[in-house]
Design a protein around this motif. Structure first.
Motif, short mmCIF file in Angstrom:
data_model
loop_
_atom_site.label_atom_id
_atom_site.label_comp_id
_atom_site.label_asym_id
_atom_site.label_seq_id
_atom_site.Cartn_x
_atom_site.Cartn_y
_atom_site.Cartn_z
N PRO A 424 -14.25 -1.48 0.35
CA PRO A 424 -13.91 -1.61 1.77
C PRO A 424 -13.31 -2.98 2.09
CG PRO A 424 -16.28 -1.83 1.44
CD PRO A 424 -15.71 -1.44 0.11
N PRO A 425 -12.49 -3.04 3.17
CA PRO A 425 -12.14 -1.91 4.04
C PRO A 425 -11.07 -1.02 3.42
CG PRO A 425 -10.97 -3.86 4.76
CD PRO A 425 -11.87 -4.31 3.63
N ALA A 426 -11.04 0.24 3.86
CA ALA A 426 -9.95 1.13 3.46
C ALA A 426 -8.69 0.69 4.20
CB ALA A 426 -10.30 2.58 3.81
N VAL A 427 -7.64 0.41 3.44
CA VAL A 427 -6.40 -0.07 4.04
C VAL A 427 -5.36 1.03 3.92
CG1 VAL A 427 -4.67 -1.91 4.07
CG2 VAL A 427 -7.00 -2.40 3.30
N TYR A 428 -4.71 1.35 5.02
CA TYR A 428 -3.66 2.36 5.00
C TYR A 428 -2.69 2.08 6.13
CZ TYR A 428 -7.08 4.33 8.33
OH TYR A 428 -7.98 4.51 9.36
N GLY A 429 -1.53 2.72 6.06
CA GLY A 429 -0.54 2.47 7.09
C GLY A 429 0.70 3.32 6.93
N LEU A 430 1.65 3.08 7.80
CA LEU A 430 2.91 3.82 7.81
C LEU A 430 3.95 3.05 7.00
CD1 LEU A 430 4.20 6.38 9.08
CD2 LEU A 430 5.06 4.88 10.91
N VAL A 431 4.56 3.76 6.06
CA VAL A 431 5.57 3.17 5.18
C VAL A 431 6.92 3.83 5.44
CG1 VAL A 431 6.32 2.88 2.78
CG2 VAL A 431 3.91 2.56 3.39
N GLY A 432 7.94 3.01 5.66
CA GLY A 432 9.30 3.52 5.82
C GLY A 432 10.11 3.22 4.58
N PHE A 433 11.00 4.14 4.20
CA PHE A 433 11.77 4.00 2.98
C PHE A 433 13.23 3.70 3.28
CE2 PHE A 433 8.16 6.66 1.91
CZ PHE A 433 7.72 6.10 0.72
N ASP A 434 13.82 2.86 2.45
CA ASP A 434 15.25 2.59 2.57
C ASP A 434 16.02 3.90 2.40
OD1 ASP A 434 14.55 -0.02 2.79
OD2 ASP A 434 15.37 -0.67 0.86
N GLY A 435 16.95 4.14 3.29
CA GLY A 435 17.71 5.38 3.24
C GLY A 435 17.13 6.46 4.12
N GLY A 436 15.91 6.20 4.65
CA GLY A 436 15.30 7.16 5.56
C GLY A 436 14.03 7.77 5.02
N GLY A 437 13.21 8.25 5.91
CA GLY A 437 11.93 8.86 5.56
C GLY A 437 10.79 7.89 5.75
N ARG A 438 9.68 8.38 6.24
CA ARG A 438 8.49 7.57 6.41
C ARG A 438 7.26 8.46 6.29
NH1 ARG A 438 8.97 5.29 12.46
NH2 ARG A 438 10.87 4.43 11.51
N THR A 439 6.15 7.86 5.86
CA THR A 439 4.93 8.64 5.73
C THR A 439 3.72 7.71 5.76
OG1 THR A 439 3.83 10.39 4.44
CG2 THR A 439 4.81 8.58 3.20
N LEU A 440 2.56 8.27 6.04
CA LEU A 440 1.30 7.53 6.06
C LEU A 440 0.71 7.53 4.66
CD1 LEU A 440 -0.70 6.15 8.12
CD2 LEU A 440 -1.96 8.31 8.09
N LEU A 441 0.38 6.35 4.13
CA LEU A 441 -0.14 6.23 2.78
C LEU A 441 -1.35 5.30 2.74
CD1 LEU A 441 3.16 5.76 0.72
CD2 LEU A 441 1.74 7.82 0.79
N ASP A 442 -2.26 5.57 1.81
CA ASP A 442 -3.31 4.60 1.49
C ASP A 442 -2.67 3.43 0.76
OD1 ASP A 442 -5.62 5.92 2.49
OD2 ASP A 442 -5.58 7.26 0.76
N PHE A 443 -3.22 2.23 0.97
CA PHE A 443 -2.77 1.05 0.24
C PHE A 443 -3.80 0.75 -0.86
CE2 PHE A 443 -0.36 -1.05 4.04
CZ PHE A 443 0.46 0.07 4.12
N THR A 444 -3.34 0.16 -1.94
CA THR A 444 -4.24 -0.19 -3.03
C THR A 444 -3.77 -1.49 -3.67
OG1 THR A 444 -5.35 0.67 -5.03
CG2 THR A 444 -2.98 1.11 -4.81
N ASP A 445 -4.62 -2.07 -4.52
CA ASP A 445 -4.30 -3.33 -5.21
C ASP A 445 -3.86 -4.40 -4.22
OD1 ASP A 445 -4.90 -2.06 -7.53
OD2 ASP A 445 -2.92 -2.21 -8.44
N CYS A 446 -4.62 -4.57 -3.15
CA CYS A 446 -4.22 -5.55 -2.14
C CYS A 446 -5.43 -6.11 -1.42
CB CYS A 446 -3.25 -4.94 -1.13
SG CYS A 446 -3.97 -3.64 -0.10
N ASP A 447 -5.22 -7.25 -0.78
CA ASP A 447 -6.21 -7.90 0.07
C ASP A 447 -5.73 -7.77 1.51
OD1 ASP A 447 -7.72 -9.67 1.60
OD2 ASP A 447 -7.85 -11.18 0.02
N LEU A 448 -6.55 -7.18 2.37
CA LEU A 448 -6.16 -6.94 3.76
C LEU A 448 -5.62 -8.20 4.43
CD1 LEU A 448 -6.05 -5.16 6.32
CD2 LEU A 448 -8.45 -5.78 6.73
N ASN A 449 -6.21 -9.34 4.12
CA ASN A 449 -5.80 -10.59 4.77
C ASN A 449 -4.40 -11.04 4.39
OD1 ASN A 449 -8.32 -10.89 6.09
ND2 ASN A 449 -9.21 -11.73 4.21
N GLN A 450 -3.85 -10.46 3.32
CA GLN A 450 -2.51 -10.85 2.87
C GLN A 450 -1.43 -9.85 3.25
OE1 GLN A 450 -3.78 -11.33 -1.35
NE2 GLN A 450 -3.02 -13.42 -1.17
#
Length: 487
Positions: A424-450
Motif C-alpha cells: 500500500p497504497p494502491a496507485v492507479y490512474g488514467l494513462v493517455g497514449f501518443d497517437g490517441g487512446g487512454r485507459t485506467l491502469l494500476d501503477f507498479t514499481d513506483c513510489d507515490l511521492n515521486q
C-alpha cells in the motif's frame, strides 16, 4: 545457418542486500554470514515466472516482427499452472498468430532452458520452423534464514533462434543426462529440499559440468582455448573457480557467475549469463554455454559480423543498472507470502475468473489490443463498436491496434490507502497514449511521492489477481512511471 538472432533479459528492479538478511536472521542461523557478499535480485509482489518471461521476451523481440514467430518455448521450474500451457500466456501477451504456432513448456529441471534451446535449433535445422523464441524464467521461493535465500535471485532471459541475420551461429551441442538429485521440490510443496552442500559441490557441479564440457570437446574436436567465454552456472564461487581450473580455462575467459549482482536465477541463469556475454562479444568470438540439473547440456556458438549492427534489446546490463534497493526485509518476506498479514475486509473477496470472458477478450487482456477506427484513425481502448470521435461516430469500422510499445503519460492518478494491496497504497490512474487512446491502469514499481501528472510511463505485464481458492493467476498490463530514467 541456424543460430541466435536476438537476445533479451529482465532482472527485476528491486535488490536485496544480503547483509540485510544477515542483520534480520543471523540470530537464527549464523552460517548465512559466510555468503553475505553482494545483493540479489528480487521480483516485486506482482511478478512471477510468466510476467518476467514476458518482459524478457519483449526485450528480445524489440525491433523484430513478432508475427513471424513459429513458436514460443518457456523453460521454468516455477510455472504458475501445472495444467495449462504457460507458454501460451506468453504467446498471447506477445500477440503472435495462433494458427500454425507450436508453443511448449519445458519444466521440472534447471537445465530445461538449454534443452528447449536444442529443441528449437533442431526444429529450425529440420526446416519445421523458421523462428522460435525460447524464454527462461524463475522466481523461486525459499524459507527464511537459509542458504538458498542467500543464493537465489529472480530473473528471466530470452533467445530468438532462426536462420536470418544470425548474430551467433550454432556450432554444436552435447548432453549428459543423469538422475543426480542435489535438490528437489515435490508436488504440492512450497520450497526446494536440498542435500548437503558438499554433495552438491563435489559430486554435482564439480564433476558433471566438467564431464559434459569434456564430452563436447571430444565430440567436436574443439579445444577449450578456442572459446572467448565459457559460461556455466554455479553459485558456489569456489567451485565455479575450481571447474575452470580443472578444465584448464583461463580465468579471464570464465563468465562471472553473477552471484554478487543478482544471485542465481535458476532455469534462466545460463541464458542470463549468455546474454551478458553477448553484450560484450566481438565477431569471431566463440562462446561455450553449459547448464546444470540432472545432467548438463553444452552448446557452442560463434559470433558473426551481424553483431556489429545488432540493435534493439536493453539486455542484462541495462536491466541490472535499473535498480532500487529494497531496504525492508519484512516487506520482502510479505512479497513472498512468508508472513501472514491482514489485507482487511476488502481483501476477503475472491474473484472467480470467467474463463469464457477471458477467451473472448484474450487479445485485449493479454495483448492489450484495442481498436483503431478505419474511418478517422482514432485509437480506442478498450475496443468499442462506436467511434468515440464526436466528428466521426463510425460503427463497426475498426481494426486491431496494439498499445504495447506506445509511449504513454500520466493524465491523473491517486494513491488509495483503503484498497487491499500487498504494497500500500494502491496507485492507479488514467494513462493517455501518443497517437490517441487512454485507459485506467494500476501503477507498479513506483513510489507515490515521486509520481507526477505528465510523467512518461512504460507498460509491464504483471499479475493482476491471484485466486488462491481455485489456484488461478490473472494477468494484465500495468503502468510503470518513468522516474529518474526508469528507476
Amino acid at each position: 545457418m541456424a543460430g541466435i538472432v536476438s537476445y533479451g533479459g529482465y532482472i527485476p528492479r528491486y535488490r536485496l542486500n544480503r547483509m540485510l538478511i544477515v542483520q534480520n536472521m543471523a540470530w537464527y542461523f549464523p552460517v548465512i554470514m559466510a555468503v553475505a557478499q553482494g545483493e540479489k535480485a528480487v521480483a516485486n509482489w506482482d511478478e512471477d515466472a510468466v510476467s518476467m518471461a514476458v518482459a524478457a521476451a519483449y526485450d528480445c523481440m524489440s525491433g523484430k516482427d513478432r508475427k513471424k514467430l513459429d513458436g514460443v518455448y518457456l523453460a521454468s521450474t516455477t510455472l504458475p499452472f501445472d495444467d495449462r500451457l504457460n507458454a501460451g500466456v506468453i504467446a498471447a501477451a506477445l500477440n503472435i498468430p495462433e494458427a500454425g504456432a507450436m508453443n511448449a513448456d519445458f519444466a521440472s529441471c534447471l537445465k530445461s532452458c538449454t534443452t528447449a534451446a536444442v529443441s528449437a535449433l533442431d526444429a529450425i535445422n529440420a526446416e519445421k520452423a523458421n523462428n522460435v523464441l525460447v524464454v527462461a524464467s524463475d522466481q523461486r521461493r525459499t524459507k527464511m534464514a537459509t542458504m538458498l535465500e542467500m543464493f537465489y535471485g529472480d530473473g528471466a532471459a530470452a533467445l530468438l533462434f532462426g536462420k536470418d541475420n544470425v548474430i551467433a551461429e550454432f556450432k554444436g551441442s552435447y548432453s549428459v543426462s543423469c538422475d543426480f538429485v542435489d535438490h528437489y521440490r515435490g508436488s504440492g510443496k512450497e520450497f526446494d529440499y536440498t542435500w548437503e552442500e558438499r554433495w552438491m559441490r563435489d559430486e554435482g557441479y564439480g564433476k558433471i559440468i566438467p564431464q559434459a564440457i569434456a564430452g563436447f570437446l571430444k565430440k567436436t574436436g574443439m579445444a577449450i582455448t578456442d572459446f572467448a567465454k565459457v559460461i556455466y552456472p554455479c553459485y558456489f564461487t569456489g567451485t565455479h573457480r575450481d571447474i575452470a581450473k580443472k578444465l584448464g580455462i583461463d580465468p579471464s575467459r570464465v563468465q562471472d557467475n553473477m552471484h554478487a549482482i543478482c544471485g542465481d536465477t535458476g532455469t534462466a541463469h545460463p541464458f542470463v549469463m549468455l546474454a551478458a556475454a553477448l553484450e560484450d562479444a566481438k565477431p569471431g568470438d566463440k562462446l561455450l554455454v553449459a547448464s546444470f540439473g540432472q545432467g548438463c547440456d553444452v552448446l557452442a556458438f560463434e559470433v558473426t559480423d551481424k553483431i556489429k549492427s545488432f540493435k534493439g534489446p536493453k539486455g542484462i546490463k541495462a536491466s541490472l543498472a535499473n535498480k532500487v534497493d529494497l531496504n525492508n526485509y519484512q516487506k520482502f518476506t510479505k512479497f513472498r507470502d512468508l508472513i501472514v498479514a491482514d489485507l482487511g475486509i476488502r481483501g476477503e473477496a475472491t474473484i472467480n475468473t470467467s474463463l469464457t470472458t477471458l477467451w473472448r477478450h484474450r487479445k485485449m487482456i493479454f495483448g492489450l489490443v484495442g481498436g483503431k477506427c478505419k474511418k478517422c484513425g482514432t485509437p480506442h481502448f478498450p475496443p468499442s463498436i462506436i467511434c468515440v470521435n464526436p466528428d466521426c461516430g463510425a460503427v463497426n469500422e475498426f481494426e486491431d491496434y496494439e498499445f504495447v510499445g506506445k509511449q504513454g503519460k500520466i493524465l491523473m492518478f491517486t494513491g488509495d490507502m483503503l484498497a487491499a494491496s500487498v504494497d500500500p497504497p494502491a496507485v492507479y490512474g488514467l494513462v493517455g497514449f501518443d497517437g490517441g487512446g487512454r485507459t485506467l491502469l494500476d501503477f507498479t514499481d513506483c513510489d507515490l511521492n515521486q509520481v507526477k501528472v505528465g510523467m512518461q510511463v512504460k507498460l509491464s505485464f504483471r499479475k493482476r489477481c491471484t485466486d488462491k481458492t481455485r489456484g488461478f493467476t490473472g494477468y494484465f498490463w500495468k503502468a510503470i512511471p518513468q522516474i529518474e530514467g526508469g528507476k
